[in-house]
Design a protein around this motif. Structure first.
Motif, PDB file in Angstrom:
ATOM      1  N   GLY A  58      12.984  -7.961  -2.303  1.00 19.62           N
ATOM      2  CA  GLY A  58      11.565  -7.766  -2.603  1.00 19.62           C
ATOM      3  C   GLY A  58      10.904  -6.780  -1.659  1.00 19.62           C
ATOM      4  N   LEU A  59      11.288  -6.828  -0.386  1.00 23.75           N
ATOM      5  CA  LEU A  59      10.745  -5.889   0.593  1.00 23.75           C
ATOM      6  C   LEU A  59      11.141  -4.452   0.253  1.00 23.75           C
ATOM      7  N   ALA A  60      12.384  -4.244  -0.153  1.00 23.74           N
ATOM      8  CA  ALA A  60      12.840  -2.905  -0.536  1.00 23.74           C
ATOM      9  C   ALA A  60      12.036  -2.370  -1.709  1.00 23.74           C
ATOM     10  N   ALA A  61      11.753  -3.223  -2.680  1.00 25.87           N
ATOM     11  CA  ALA A  61      11.005  -2.790  -3.860  1.00 25.87           C
ATOM     12  C   ALA A  61       9.570  -2.408  -3.499  1.00 25.87           C
ATOM     13  N   GLY A  62       8.893  -3.256  -2.751  1.00 26.00           N
ATOM     14  CA  GLY A  62       7.489  -2.988  -2.427  1.00 26.00           C
ATOM     15  C   GLY A  62       7.299  -1.759  -1.557  1.00 26.00           C
ATOM     16  N   THR A  63       8.147  -1.572  -0.565  1.00 30.10           N
ATOM     17  CA  THR A  63       8.014  -0.401   0.304  1.00 30.10           C
ATOM     18  C   THR A  63       8.329   0.887  -0.443  1.00 30.10           C
ATOM     19  N   SER A  64       9.239   0.819  -1.408  1.00 23.63           N
ATOM     20  CA  SER A  64       9.507   1.996  -2.228  1.00 23.63           C
ATOM     21  C   SER A  64       8.277   2.387  -3.043  1.00 23.63           C
ATOM     22  N   LEU A  65       7.605   1.408  -3.566  1.00 20.89           N
ATOM     23  CA  LEU A  65       6.382   1.682  -4.328  1.00 20.89           C
ATOM     24  C   LEU A  65       5.300   2.294  -3.435  1.00 20.89           C
ATOM     25  N   LEU A  66       5.157   1.758  -2.236  1.00 20.19           N
ATOM     26  CA  LEU A  66       4.188   2.317  -1.291  1.00 20.19           C
ATOM     27  C   LEU A  66       4.541   3.752  -0.925  1.00 20.19           C
ATOM     28  N   ALA A  67       5.826   4.025  -0.693  1.00 22.81           N
ATOM     29  CA  ALA A  67       6.255   5.371  -0.292  1.00 22.81           C
ATOM     30  C   ALA A  67       5.955   6.391  -1.378  1.00 22.81           C
ATOM     31  N   ALA A  68       6.181   6.029  -2.634  1.00 24.90           N
ATOM     32  CA  ALA A  68       5.900   6.963  -3.728  1.00 24.90           C
ATOM     33  C   ALA A  68       4.410   7.275  -3.811  1.00 24.90           C
ATOM     34  N   GLY A  69       3.589   6.249  -3.676  1.00 25.21           N
ATOM     35  CA  GLY A  69       2.145   6.483  -3.696  1.00 25.21           C
ATOM     36  C   GLY A  69       1.681   7.326  -2.523  1.00 25.21           C
ATOM     37  N   ALA A  70       2.242   7.070  -1.346  1.00 17.49           N
ATOM     38  CA  ALA A  70       1.870   7.846  -0.164  1.00 17.49           C
ATOM     39  C   ALA A  70       2.300   9.300  -0.304  1.00 17.49           C
ATOM     40  N   ASP A  71       3.441   9.538  -0.936  1.00 17.18           N
ATOM     41  CA  ASP A  71       3.913  10.908  -1.148  1.00 17.18           C
ATOM     42  C   ASP A  71       2.963  11.681  -2.060  1.00 17.18           C
ATOM     43  N   LEU A  72       2.449  11.016  -3.078  1.00 17.69           N
ATOM     44  CA  LEU A  72       1.554  11.680  -4.033  1.00 17.69           C
ATOM     45  C   LEU A  72       0.146  11.875  -3.476  1.00 17.69           C
ATOM     46  N   THR A  73      -0.242  11.093  -2.488  1.00 12.96           N
ATOM     47  CA  THR A  73      -1.613  11.169  -1.956  1.00 12.96           C
ATOM     48  C   THR A  73      -1.682  11.781  -0.570  1.00 12.96           C
ATOM     49  N   GLY A  74      -0.569  12.323  -0.061  1.00 14.73           N
ATOM     50  CA  GLY A  74      -0.606  13.031   1.211  1.00 14.73           C
ATOM     51  C   GLY A  74      -0.766  12.148   2.430  1.00 14.73           C
ATOM     52  N   PRO A  80       1.756  11.146   5.115  1.00 15.58           N
ATOM     53  CA  PRO A  80       3.145  11.303   5.586  1.00 15.58           C
ATOM     54  C   PRO A  80       3.651  10.121   6.401  1.00 15.58           C
ATOM     55  N   ALA A  81       2.806   9.527   7.241  1.00 15.06           N
ATOM     56  CA  ALA A  81       3.264   8.398   8.053  1.00 15.06           C
ATOM     57  C   ALA A  81       3.616   7.204   7.171  1.00 15.06           C
ATOM     58  N   LEU A  82       2.767   6.890   6.197  1.00 14.17           N
ATOM     59  CA  LEU A  82       3.042   5.785   5.282  1.00 14.17           C
ATOM     60  C   LEU A  82       4.265   6.093   4.420  1.00 14.17           C
ATOM     61  N   ARG A  83       4.398   7.341   3.996  1.00 18.50           N
ATOM     62  CA  ARG A  83       5.564   7.728   3.200  1.00 18.50           C
ATOM     63  C   ARG A  83       6.853   7.529   3.987  1.00 18.50           C
ATOM     64  N   ARG A  84       6.843   7.962   5.248  1.00 18.23           N
ATOM     65  CA  ARG A  84       8.047   7.855   6.068  1.00 18.23           C
ATOM     66  C   ARG A  84       8.434   6.393   6.298  1.00 18.23           C
TER      67      ARG A  84
END
Length: 340
Positions: free
Chosen positions: A68-84, A86-90
């Protein structure tokens, strides 16, 4: 009437009623028989459980949590990538890959042999949650790995052709993983509810909401701990929504399960889930009130992370306990038969 004379139909019916423990009601054409024998109490053979308890160890609830942790962080990373951001994406990308690797390790360790996971890929059975889950993880993993690789490549390698290729496909790969992430977060609940374990099987309408909310809460909390508050806004939002979903779904589960709810509200499972509830409520309040404070954000994120882990272990313990008492198997079956 002598002993050799035939009895009347009514007398014969009365005799049958006495022999078979039934009584007659009404009269004339409306006569019917009702059972007089009381309903038998549920018992098992020599006091043995009706079902064998699961042989799984702590690795399985840990696997449920890290997936579940892997799934949620992946979703956060994609959103952070689209909204600029970088720290949250990384943090999201690397955290997702680390949690995925831990999840696969725990699963393979419990299976005993890595080849067993590989064998699941030989066939695709839509009616088998295990088969579907294996293919879901296989679709999720490559994208999460490529996206994380783009974050950890050395600067010198990023300027070369392989590094540039990884950087170019990192966003599409991350988006593919994010699209599969909801299925990764919830399929384990379906997997558990398809077993014969009463506490899991009876909770099949609520368990996916509990697991999905728990995954969102832990992922948001994980990012709140590691990301500066200026970029952690999406993580706080995900954590709040996930924590609220988890708390509500857990309460609905307890109220709608009937007798089987005792497995969740007593013993070790109750203690684990009670602490999970306390930590999740504390983390929820902290996420709402401490969005400007780094210290409060870290504390709230840690509470959500721990609360989510305890929820998975509590659900696991409830399932184990529900196989040890025959009433959790017999009584729900009898109730379903009565309704039918």
């Amino acid at each position: 009437m002598t002993s050799h004379e035939p009895r009347s139909d009514a007398g014969a019916a009365d005799t049958r009623a006495r022999v078979f423990g039934r009584r007659r009601r009404g009269g004339g054409d409306g006569t019917r028989e009702e059972p007089m024998v009381p309903r038998a109490e549920f018992r098992s053979y020599y006091g043995r459980p009706v079902l064998k308890p699961p042989v799984w160890e702590w690795k399985v609830p840990a696997y449920l949590f890290t997936g579940g942790l892997a799934a949620g962080t992946s979703l956060l990373a994609a959103g952070a990538d689209l909204t600029g951001r970088p720290a949250l994406r990384r943090v999201g990308r690397t955290g997702s890959l680390a949690a995925l690797l831990a999840s696969v390790y725990l699963l393979v360790a419990d299976l005993g042999r890595p080849a067993r996971f590989h064998h699941m890929l030989r066939v695709a059975k839509p009616t088998s949650p295990m088969s579907v889950g294996t293919w879901i993880l296989s679709a999720f993993g490559p994208g999460a790995g490529i996206a994380a690789a783009a974050e950890v490549l050395p600067a010198g390698l990023r300027r070369r052709l392989p590094g540039r290729l990884v950087g170019a496909v990192a966003r599409p790969a991350g988006l593919v993983s994010a699209a599969v992430a909801p299925a990764v977060a919830s399929y384990t609940a379906v997997l558990l509810s398809q077993t014969a374990v009463p506490a899991w099987h009876e909770a099949h309408p609520q368990l996916p909401f509990v697991f999905t909310g728990s995954a969102a809460a832990s992922s948001g909390g994980f990012a709140m701990v590691l990301v500066p508050v200026e970029e952690a806004g999406p993580a706080r939002t995900l954590a709040v929504l996930g924590a609220a979903t988890e708390l509500v779904a857990s309460k609905v589960l307890e109220k709608r399960l009937g007798l089987t709810a005792e497995a969740y509200t007593t013993g070790k499972a109750h203690r684990l889930r009670k602490w999970s509830e306390r930590l999740t409520v504390a983390g929820l309040v902290g996420a709402l009130a401490g969005h400007r404070s780094r210290a409060i954000s870290v504390a709230a994120g840690a509470a959500l992370f721990a609360g989510s882990a305890l929820q998975r272990f509590g659900v696991f313990e409830a399932g184990v306990e529900s196989t040890k008492d025959p009433k959790y198997v017999v009584v729900p079956q009898r109730e379903r038969a009565d309704r039918a």
